[in-house]
Design an enzyme around this catalytic site. Structure first.
Site, PDB file in Angstrom:
ATOM      1  N   GLY A  31       0.793  -1.222   0.000  1.00 48.04           N
ATOM      2  CA  GLY A  31       0.000   0.000   0.000  1.00 48.04           C
ATOM      3  C   GLY A  31       0.823   1.269   0.000  1.00 48.04           C
ATOM      4  O   GLY A  31       0.286   2.344  -0.200  1.00 48.04           O
ATOM      5  N   CYS A 240     -27.166  -9.666 -16.838  1.00 47.40           N
ATOM      6  CA  CYS A 240     -26.549  -9.417 -18.142  1.00 47.40           C
ATOM      7  C   CYS A 240     -27.523  -9.835 -19.236  1.00 47.40           C
ATOM      8  O   CYS A 240     -28.090 -10.933 -19.199  1.00 47.40           O
ATOM      9  CB  CYS A 240     -25.238 -10.196 -18.263  1.00 47.40           C
ATOM     10  SG  CYS A 240     -24.512 -10.090 -19.912  1.00 47.40           S
ATOM     11  N   CYS A 243     -25.506 -12.892 -21.365  1.00 51.18           N
ATOM     12  CA  CYS A 243     -25.199 -14.196 -20.784  1.00 51.18           C
ATOM     13  C   CYS A 243     -26.062 -14.497 -19.564  1.00 51.18           C
ATOM     14  O   CYS A 243     -26.000 -15.595 -19.014  1.00 51.18           O
ATOM     15  CB  CYS A 243     -23.720 -14.309 -20.425  1.00 51.18           C
ATOM     16  SG  CYS A 243     -23.271 -13.394 -18.941  1.00 51.18           S
ATOM     17  N   CYS A 265     -22.275  -7.614 -19.346  1.00 53.32           N
ATOM     18  CA  CYS A 265     -21.091  -7.754 -18.501  1.00 53.32           C
ATOM     19  C   CYS A 265     -20.006  -6.833 -19.036  1.00 53.32           C
ATOM     20  O   CYS A 265     -19.759  -6.788 -20.239  1.00 53.32           O
ATOM     21  CB  CYS A 265     -20.556  -9.180 -18.564  1.00 53.32           C
ATOM     22  SG  CYS A 265     -21.650 -10.402 -17.859  1.00 53.32           S
ATOM     23  N   CYS A 271     -18.189 -12.931 -20.018  1.00 51.80           N
ATOM     24  CA  CYS A 271     -19.479 -13.010 -20.694  1.00 51.80           C
ATOM     25  C   CYS A 271     -19.407 -14.034 -21.834  1.00 51.80           C
ATOM     26  O   CYS A 271     -20.277 -14.892 -21.967  1.00 51.80           O
ATOM     27  CB  CYS A 271     -19.854 -11.629 -21.242  1.00 51.80           C
ATOM     28  SG  CYS A 271     -21.582 -11.445 -21.669  1.00 51.80           S
TER      29      CYS A 271
END
Lengths: 308, 261
Positions: A31, A240, A243, A265, A271
């Site tokens: 970080g 979606c 899909c 997606c 997808c």
């Protein structure tokens, strides 16, 4: 000039060495933003120069590279970066998340869970999470040094006071291993939980700002929140349309000027993989993939002038 | 318990300053200032512009580093402290009220966020409680509760100053530095603010160092008074004693310069 005129993966070995040092330091201090001497790259700032340099420093000839932009493998940014490494490193490329060893990404984490041994490289525009709260770089560094992160919560407080909820929906600040507050790059907050406990190595490169930071595998990453306003992911409340996936992050696509729209997606590989397995959404059967759609124009363009 | 009894109980000074000197090149900011401040005590520092009172205050609060001298807070040497400790001290135990509220406020953040910042800086993570405390403190400095989501840039100068005081006192500090705090306040709010400060000093055992040139403010608020001129302390003592029976020529001039209404 031939492509062989470049060193493997474009950057010279000394530069890669310098970037690898920064990456190792970043991994050692999860970080923490490590400064590095960012190079000019043959693409504009904002197109992923930081990510490209990190990828170049990580690549070995055996790697298989995947590049995604907003989840898609076939958008301009993704295509140009993938082609860049095909030409300068000659590495294999793929669109399948599971097959890739190095994935450079802009604004998304793939839906398919990552595995140990994979490297996810993020393109970062502004690495400093405190930037818009405290404009002085000297001061923000001091705040990181002394762990003075109250200001980050002031931003979230302002969100709730103004909108009734935490309205920050992307680049949602996180705390890494209880120490550094980090900007996860502009990924949607939907992806934030995937940052934590991820078996893959996650590297963040900011070219213009000359910073590299990292999350080693299995790092604990906590999204900042309030006790009475806990962190929540968000996505469009739809499935979606191609899909039928219920749990993936969706793009809204305007399809006509009559208010028609569809949700798909944002992760094209995810997808396409689902549709290959036979899943179909509301518009699933009749829809072409964006790639088929694009290819259908080939050969048409030169003739369009005479078409009328 | 009266002030005198309290001072008798706590014989250890909260803040001890010895031989504090700050120079700006060849010029003197303040020179050889020494005093003790006991818990619950309000010390007024008066003097004309350029007399070094603001320099002294910023050295005490850690905004500037003095060239010479020692500052001991609660038994700890402030100047030898690490920056982490000093900054932690200055956002928990200490507070600093700037002369210009725009220096002490975040102008792009709402009033509630300004008051809540110190709470969040020391670990408050409950939005409802932070907001409740912010509302409480806005009320105590006479800012209407429906202004909590307005930015300070939409406030009048006086309201900004009141907001700054609320923002500083919300974490109940033990030592408050004030640089001309009543500058922008109208008379009624000034009176109420002085009341509030006196109440806090009594209730929380708050110690205050207040720099001002308003002798009325120190008369009401300060237990002890330090008069500065050309960077040096020319006279100090109990407020009433100094104001009623000034010994030094400059203090006599200062006291006689006050307009009588």
């Amino acid at each position: 000039m031939t492509d062989q005129a470049y060193n493997f993966a474009y950057l010279d070995e000394q530069t890669k060495r310098m970037i690898r040092r920064a990456i190792l330091k970043g991994i050692a201090v999860p970080g923490y933003q490590v400064p590095f001497a960012s190079r000019e790259m043959p693409m504009p700032y904002g197109w992923g120069t930081g990510g490209v340099q990190v990828t170049a420093a990580c690549l070995v000839p055996e790697d298989r590279l995947k590049v995604i932009d907003q989840g898609a493998d076939d958008t301009t940014n993704a295509v140009s970066i993938r082609r860049f490494f095909q030409r300068t490193a000659g590495v294999a490329t793929t669109e399948a998340t599971t097959e890739a060893t190095v994935i450079q990404t802009r604004h998304r984490i793939p839906e398919t869970p990552l595995k140990a041994g994979q490297i996810l490289v993020y393109q970062v525009p502004i690495p400093e999470p405190l930037r818009f709260l405290e404009p002085r770089e000297t001061e923000t560094r001091k705040m990181h040094e002394l762990e003075e992160y109250g200001l980050m919560h002031v931003k979230l407080y302002e969100d709730i006071a103004r909108h009734g909820q935490i309205a920050t929906s992307y680049a949602y600040p996180v705390k890494v291993e209880g120490r550094y507050v980090m900007d996860p790059s502009p990924i949607p907050k939907f992806d934030n939980p995937k940052l934590s406990g991820n078996p893959a190595i996650q590297l963040f490169g900011a070219g213009r700002e000359q910073r590299i930071y990292a999350l080693p595998p299995w790092t604990e990453v906590v999204s900042l929140d309030f006790d009475d306003h806990p962190f929540e992911t968000s996505k469009a409340p739809h499935d979606c349309d191609l899909c039928g996936a219920q749990d993936s992050y969706l793009d809204e696509v305007i399809t006509d000027d009559q208010g028609g729209r569809m949700f798909v997606c944002s992760d094209t590989d995810f997808c396409a993989g689902r549709r290959a397995k036979g899943h179909a959404g509301r518009l699933g059967a009749g829809q072409k993939s964006s790639k088929t759609f694009a290819n259908s124009f080939e050969g048409i363009w030169p003739g369009t002038e005479g078409a009328r | 318990m009266t002030m005198m009894e309290r001072m008798a109980v706590t014989d250890q000074p909260l803040l001890r300053v010895e031989g504090l000197t700050k120079r700006y090149g060849p010029r003197i900011g303040c020179a050889d200032v020494s005093f003790d401040l006991y818990p619950g005590e309000v010390l007024g520092i008066v003097g004309e512009s350029g007399s070094g009172k603001s320099t002294l205050l910023s050295c005490l609060a850690g905004h500037q580093r003095p060239d010479l001298g020692r500052i001991t807070y609660d038994g700890r040497d402030v100047l030898a402290m690490s920056e982490t400790d000093r900054r932690r001290l200055s956002r928990t135990d200490w507070a600093y009220v700037h002369q210009n509220p725009r220096d002490g406020l975040r102008m792009g953040v709402s009033a509630g966020g300004n008051v809540g910042e110190r709470l969040m800086a020391v670990g408050a993570r409950h939005y409802g409680e932070i907001r409740g405390k912010a509302l409480d403190w806005l009320g105590r400095v006479e800012i209407a509760p429906d202004r909590i989501d307005d930015r300070p840039s939409a406030f009048s100068g006086g309201m900004q100053q009141r907001l700054q005081i609320a923002r500083n006192l919300v974490t109940s500090p033990r030592l408050v530095f004030m640089d001309e705090p009543t500058g922008g306040l109208d008379v009624s709010v000034q009176a109420r603010l002085l009341d509030l400060l006196r109440g806090l000093v009594r209730d929380l055992g708050l110690s205050v160092i207040i720099v001002t040139h308003d002798l009325a403010v120190v008369r009401l608020l300060a237990h002890r008074l330090m008069v500065m001129k050309s960077g040096r302390v020319v006279e100090q003592g109990l407020t009433d004693q100094v104001l009623d029976d000034p010994q030094h020529g400059y203090t006599q001039l200062l006291v006689s310069s006050v307009l009588q209404v």
